[in-house]
Scaffold this active site. Sequence first.
Site, mmCIF file in Angstrom:
data_model
loop_
_atom_site.group_PDB
_atom_site.id
_atom_site.type_symbol
_atom_site.label_atom_id
_atom_site.label_comp_id
_atom_site.label_asym_id
_atom_site.label_seq_id
_atom_site.Cartn_x
_atom_site.Cartn_y
_atom_site.Cartn_z
ATOM 1 N N GLY A 10 0.883 -1.208 -0.099
ATOM 2 C CA GLY A 10 -0.005 0.057 -0.002
ATOM 3 C C GLY A 10 0.793 1.157 -0.037
ATOM 4 O O GLY A 10 1.667 1.412 0.834
ATOM 5 N N ALA A 11 0.336 2.290 -0.860
ATOM 6 C CA ALA A 11 1.124 3.473 -1.089
ATOM 7 C C ALA A 11 0.420 4.656 -0.611
ATOM 8 O O ALA A 11 0.300 5.619 -1.148
ATOM 9 C CB ALA A 11 1.707 3.711 -2.393
ATOM 10 N N ASN A 37 1.624 -1.645 -4.975
ATOM 11 C CA ASN A 37 0.318 -0.887 -4.754
ATOM 12 C C ASN A 37 -0.321 -1.034 -5.966
ATOM 13 O O ASN A 37 0.020 -1.153 -7.350
ATOM 14 C CB ASN A 37 0.706 0.654 -4.561
ATOM 15 N N GLU A 170 -16.264 18.147 6.033
ATOM 16 C CA GLU A 170 -15.541 18.881 4.951
ATOM 17 C C GLU A 170 -16.136 18.723 3.546
ATOM 18 O O GLU A 170 -15.775 19.572 2.541
ATOM 19 C CB GLU A 170 -14.154 18.075 4.764
ATOM 20 N N LYS A 378 -4.766 24.792 7.459
ATOM 21 C CA LYS A 378 -5.216 23.513 6.805
ATOM 22 C C LYS A 378 -4.284 23.372 5.512
ATOM 23 O O LYS A 378 -3.626 22.463 5.387
ATOM 24 C CB LYS A 378 -6.458 23.447 6.560
#
Length: 404
Positions: A10-11, A37, A170, A378
């Site tokens: 997994g990347a 990945n 969000e 943010k």
Amino acid sequence: MKRPSILVLGAGYGGLTTVVNLQKEFGTDAADITLINKNEYHYESTWLHEAAAGTLLPEQVRYDIADVIDTGKVNFVQATVEGIDVDSKKVSTDNGEFTYDYLVIGLGFEGETFGIEGLDTYALSIANVKAARYIREHIEFQFATWSTEDVKNDSRLTIVVGGAGFTGIEFLGELANRVPELCKEYDVPREKVRVICVEAAPMVLPGFDPELVDYAVGHLQAKGIEFSIGTPVVEATPEGVKIKKNDDEFEFIYAGTVVWAAGVRGNRLIEETSIESMRARIKVEKDMRAPGYSDVFIVGDCALMINEETNRPYPPTAQIAMQQGERIAKNIKALAGEGSTEEFVPDLKGTVCSLGDEDAIGVVFGKKVTGKRASFMKKMIDNRALYMIGGPGLVLKKGKFKVL
């Protein structure tokens, strides 16, 4: 000394950070590092809500893995992991089988539907960059279709967002900015559009400062977002969702778009291993290893860590995943040199929840921030994540620089 064989699955934030730091820890020709990945790119999962709403292009959310790893030190294999046998130390993929001395599992999250009827079929999930693109195009299709219909079906213009946690809020912030643009583009009266947040829990952003939550809700409501709190979704259909208002009262919301953002779990492959897990997340040891397996590390969404101060799990954030990746790389280097591992201790610098491009709420270094100041923080957090993986070049290529 034997060259250790290190396999990273997994990347995402955790996996890619682990690989970048393994490169630094081992240097040239000191270890056989393989990253697997399913895509040739990494995507910023904390930006997916923007791509789904249409305020950010999907191409801006992702970058090629080859741009941030040293291919002279790391063997990148594009493949889909199909099975993990931690007892035989083998990983099977659609591109062959791999063995390892040390394994790092960072396969990310999957949506959690909690067994709600029809949700997996009729609701959309902001699961990855392709799903985000689909949501964007689906919403645009509904607006375009409404504008060309002789007999208007107003439910096409209703968007239900399931969940008032971080992702849901969000996403709502981005929709609040995007809807007026869509109305102008497709000649849709703004009053025809409804965006409704449905949440089973009795609160928005559980665990967040109540004053900041009030700010967020007020900001979104002022932009036309509706909230239905304490009303769980009990069924999804092609026409919309059924929610429970109280013990004996239900309501059906007709909607052309339903986006589910009310929970995640670890990758299902975790549950097929012999490692004990809860919702496909492994309660890791303090050094990030899987219990009972000294050669298996877990990072990111697949790792379950308990905050001993609150006796609750740490949220699976990008900030924590990247810090885990750094510690895992150091611990593997220590083990390869017959040393001892060290405990992972999160260094939480703060949390910021965006409310669109120019507003946000958060707690940074113990201080509450709102509005443009929080939005600026943010963007700096997002840029810092890029810097930690790809340095200044990646920040210049993909960074967020609009601060007002």
